[in-house]
Design an enzyme around this catalytic site. Structure first.
Site, PDB file in Angstrom:
ATOM      1  N   GLY A  37       0.846  -1.209   0.000  1.00 37.20           N
ATOM      2  CA  GLY A  37       0.000   0.000   0.000  1.00 37.20           C
ATOM      3  C   GLY A  37       0.869   1.242   0.000  1.00 37.20           C
ATOM      4  O   GLY A  37       0.540   2.266   0.594  1.00 37.20           O
ATOM      5  N   GLY A  38       1.979   1.151  -0.703  1.00 35.71           N
ATOM      6  CA  GLY A  38       3.040   2.161  -0.614  1.00 35.71           C
ATOM      7  C   GLY A  38       2.688   3.515  -1.203  1.00 35.71           C
ATOM      8  O   GLY A  38       3.379   4.499  -0.934  1.00 35.71           O
ATOM      9  N   LEU A  39       1.613   3.586  -2.002  1.00 37.50           N
ATOM     10  CA  LEU A  39       1.253   4.882  -2.597  1.00 37.50           C
ATOM     11  C   LEU A  39       0.151   5.583  -1.811  1.00 37.50           C
ATOM     12  O   LEU A  39      -0.421   6.562  -2.270  1.00 37.50           O
ATOM     13  CB  LEU A  39       0.839   4.696  -4.059  1.00 37.50           C
ATOM     14  CG  LEU A  39       1.917   4.077  -4.956  1.00 37.50           C
ATOM     15  CD1 LEU A  39       1.446   4.035  -6.407  1.00 37.50           C
ATOM     16  CD2 LEU A  39       3.237   4.829  -4.867  1.00 37.50           C
ATOM     17  N   GLY A  40      -0.127   5.090  -0.607  1.00 36.92           N
ATOM     18  CA  GLY A  40      -1.078   5.783   0.263  1.00 36.92           C
ATOM     19  C   GLY A  40      -0.406   6.956   0.960  1.00 36.92           C
ATOM     20  O   GLY A  40       0.654   7.429   0.533  1.00 36.92           O
ATOM     21  N   LEU A  42       1.233   7.270   3.746  1.00 41.87           N
ATOM     22  CA  LEU A  42       2.463   7.119   4.533  1.00 41.87           C
ATOM     23  C   LEU A  42       3.634   6.504   3.782  1.00 41.87           C
ATOM     24  O   LEU A  42       4.789   6.680   4.176  1.00 41.87           O
ATOM     25  CB  LEU A  42       2.181   6.246   5.771  1.00 41.87           C
ATOM     26  CG  LEU A  42       1.003   6.686   6.653  1.00 41.87           C
ATOM     27  CD1 LEU A  42       0.840   5.739   7.839  1.00 41.87           C
ATOM     28  CD2 LEU A  42       1.211   8.107   7.154  1.00 41.87           C
ATOM     29  N   ASP A  63       2.321  -1.395  -4.682  1.00 44.31           N
ATOM     30  CA  ASP A  63       0.893  -1.044  -4.664  1.00 44.31           C
ATOM     31  C   ASP A  63       0.247  -1.674  -5.885  1.00 44.31           C
ATOM     32  O   ASP A  63       0.951  -2.282  -6.710  1.00 44.31           O
ATOM     33  CB  ASP A  63       0.720   0.494  -4.696  1.00 44.31           C
ATOM     34  CG  ASP A  63      -0.513   0.923  -3.909  1.00 44.31           C
ATOM     35  OD1 ASP A  63      -1.606   0.401  -4.215  1.00 44.31           O
ATOM     36  OD2 ASP A  63      -0.392   1.752  -2.997  1.00 44.31           O
ATOM     37  N   ILE A  64      -1.089  -1.500  -6.009  1.00 44.45           N
ATOM     38  CA  ILE A  64      -1.744  -1.954  -7.239  1.00 44.45           C
ATOM     39  C   ILE A  64      -2.099  -0.757  -8.116  1.00 44.45           C
ATOM     40  O   ILE A  64      -2.642  -0.909  -9.201  1.00 44.45           O
ATOM     41  CB  ILE A  64      -3.017  -2.791  -6.956  1.00 44.45           C
ATOM     42  CG1 ILE A  64      -3.980  -2.012  -6.051  1.00 44.45           C
ATOM     43  CG2 ILE A  64      -2.675  -4.133  -6.344  1.00 44.45           C
ATOM     44  CD1 ILE A  64      -5.357  -2.640  -5.967  1.00 44.45           C
ATOM     45  N   TYR A 170     -13.354  -1.208   9.539  1.00 43.50           N
ATOM     46  CA  TYR A 170     -11.936  -0.811   9.651  1.00 43.50           C
ATOM     47  C   TYR A 170     -11.423  -1.127  11.060  1.00 43.50           C
ATOM     48  O   TYR A 170     -10.378  -1.781  11.234  1.00 43.50           O
ATOM     49  CB  TYR A 170     -11.853   0.686   9.358  1.00 43.50           C
ATOM     50  CG  TYR A 170     -10.515   1.348   9.568  1.00 43.50           C
ATOM     51  CD1 TYR A 170      -9.389   0.934   8.876  1.00 43.50           C
ATOM     52  CD2 TYR A 170     -10.395   2.430  10.453  1.00 43.50           C
ATOM     53  CE1 TYR A 170      -8.171   1.583   9.056  1.00 43.50           C
ATOM     54  CE2 TYR A 170      -9.185   3.080  10.629  1.00 43.50           C
ATOM     55  CZ  TYR A 170      -8.078   2.649   9.923  1.00 43.50           C
ATOM     56  OH  TYR A 170      -6.877   3.285  10.099  1.00 43.50           O
ATOM     57  N   ILE A 200      -3.468  11.226  10.707  1.00 41.38           N
ATOM     58  CA  ILE A 200      -2.152  11.719  10.274  1.00 41.38           C
ATOM     59  C   ILE A 200      -2.334  12.873   9.291  1.00 41.38           C
ATOM     60  O   ILE A 200      -3.130  12.789   8.354  1.00 41.38           O
ATOM     61  CB  ILE A 200      -1.330  10.582   9.615  1.00 41.38           C
ATOM     62  CG1 ILE A 200      -1.201   9.384  10.579  1.00 41.38           C
ATOM     63  CG2 ILE A 200       0.051  11.097   9.196  1.00 41.38           C
ATOM     64  CD1 ILE A 200      -0.486   9.649  11.884  1.00 41.38           C
TER      65      ILE A 200
HETATM   66  N1  SER Z   1      -7.209   8.280   9.822  1.00 41.31           N
HETATM   67  C1  SER Z   1      -7.949   7.074  10.048  1.00 41.31           C
HETATM   68  C2  SER Z   1      -9.361   7.219   9.667  1.00 41.31           C
HETATM   69  O1  SER Z   1      -9.872   8.294   9.846  1.00 41.31           O
HETATM   70  C3  SER Z   1      -7.867   6.687  11.495  1.00 41.31           C
HETATM   71  O2  SER Z   1      -6.882   5.758  11.638  1.00 41.31           O
HETATM   72  O3  SER Z   1      -9.970   6.284   9.242  1.00 41.31           O
END
Ligand code: SER
Length: 347
Positions: A37-40, A42, A63-64, A170, A200
């Site tokens: 998931g490297g293009l997210g 972080l 990533d995909i 999630y 973040i």
């Molecule tokens: N930033 C995340 C979210 O809002 C929380 O880990 O889903």
């Protein structure tokens, strides 16, 4: 951060990394790291940090999604679908991977809109990286979240160990990851490490459909339209962190000696604010900014999450300490986004 504390951090990393290299079968400068998931939000930042210390070739972003030119300019990128065990296995073997940083996941808001996909990516994908890490004796980092808690958890502050009954897919998938990782650690000696992150905030990468995203969007709106439509109530307090602290916590924690870890899952905290408090801080830089509050389904999610994280165990065990408070975060976001939007205009 002052120059001397940056240097101290660098020396600390360097010492820990040298110890880590002795443990890696490669015997090279640093561990070979695969980031899923490297293009997210972080991945590219973490790759940049690790590559700066140990060379571009030591970190493989995967990533995909098809990457932008800028995302692959600084080192290797590879297609990897976390749902495909063989594809991951091939990378681990061919690239002699030592660590997996498993960022691939659907966040809280998008997860609610596509539960079957969230189950597949967040749970089946996790099973693949966990099994692979066990088989090949890799160190595995999986981020967890404030979303791993629910309405029955104490919310102010939320301790490291307490009742967890999250109400989103999630959150459920992240509690599953925490528990399975801790189980694999005890049962198979897997070096599983997990940090529970707050929301973040970053300027050069975007969050992918979370409940805390407003705290990034407000900065873009301040600079572009001058008006922010907030989907949370003004008094919704949530824990947040600037991306540099998040990436530093990840690296420090990955390098922490095993005998310092009293658990495998830690809360990490930096600051906590409401939309109204953030709005007031941003207005110090953009006085004409306006805000309108229209709470939507994300309000319900936020109402069940921690308001303040208690990260005393991380501080005690491996010395975690955040370094970027709210006023510095706002300054960093505004000045960098102003620059980026100006550059875009010129291009
Ligand atoms: N930033 C995340 C979210 O809002 C929380 O880990 O889903």
């Amino acid at each position: 951060m002052s120059a001397s504390s940056m240097r101290q951090n660098f020396l600390r990393f360097d010492k820990l990394f040298k110890a880590e290299c002795r443990l890696c079968h490669t015997g090279k400068r640093g561990p070979n790291v695969l980031i899923t998931g490297g293009l997210g939000q972080l991945g590219t930042g973490l790759a940049r940090e690790l590559r700066a210390r140990h060379g571009a070739e030591t970190v493989i972003l995967s990533d995909i999604i098809k990457p932008e030119e800028s995302e692959i300019a600084n080192g290797p990128f590879i297609f990897a679908d976390v749902l495909d065990f063989k594809c991951l296995q091939e990378i681990v073997v061919n690239k002699r991977i030592d660590w997996i940083v498993h960022f691939s996941a659907l966040l809280s808001a998008v997860g609610e809109n596509n539960v079957p996909l969230a189950v597949r990516v967040n749970i089946e994908g996790l099973h693949n990286v966990m099994e692979l890490s066990k088989q090949y004796k890799l160190k595995l980092f999986v981020p967890s979240t404030i979303g791993a808690f629910g309405p029955e958890s104490p919310r102010n502050p939320t301790p490291n160990l307490c009742i967890q009954r999250p109400k989103t897919i999630y959150g459920v998938s992240k509690v599953h990851a925490e528990l399975l990782g801790e189980y694999y650690n005890k049962r198979f000696n897997l070096d599983f490490r997990c940090l529970r992150f707050p929301g973040i905030i970053s300027y050069d990468s975007h969050p992918g459909g979370g409940t805390t995203d407003y705290a990034v969007q407000i900065f873009h709106d301040a600079i572009t339209t001058g008006k922010h439509h907030c989907y949370l109530r003004p008094d919704t307090r949530l824990p947040m962190m600037y991306i540099d602290d998040c990436l530093r916590s990840t690296i420090e924690f990955m390098l922490a000696p095993t005998d310092k870890l009293s658990t495998r899952t830690y809360n990490v905290h930096a600051m906590s604010f409401t939309p109204e408090e953030l709005f007031n801080e941003v207005r110090k830089w953009v006085p004409e900014l306006e805000i309108e509050y229209n709470p939507d389904a994300r309000q319900k999610i936020a109402d069940t999450w921690p308001m303040v994280f208690d990260d005393s165990i991380a501080r005690q065990d491996w010395g975690w300490k955040p370094s970027i408070p709210l006023d510095s975060l706002v300054e960093i976001m505004i000045t960098n986004l102003r620059r980026l939007y100006k550059e875009k205009e010129k291009a």
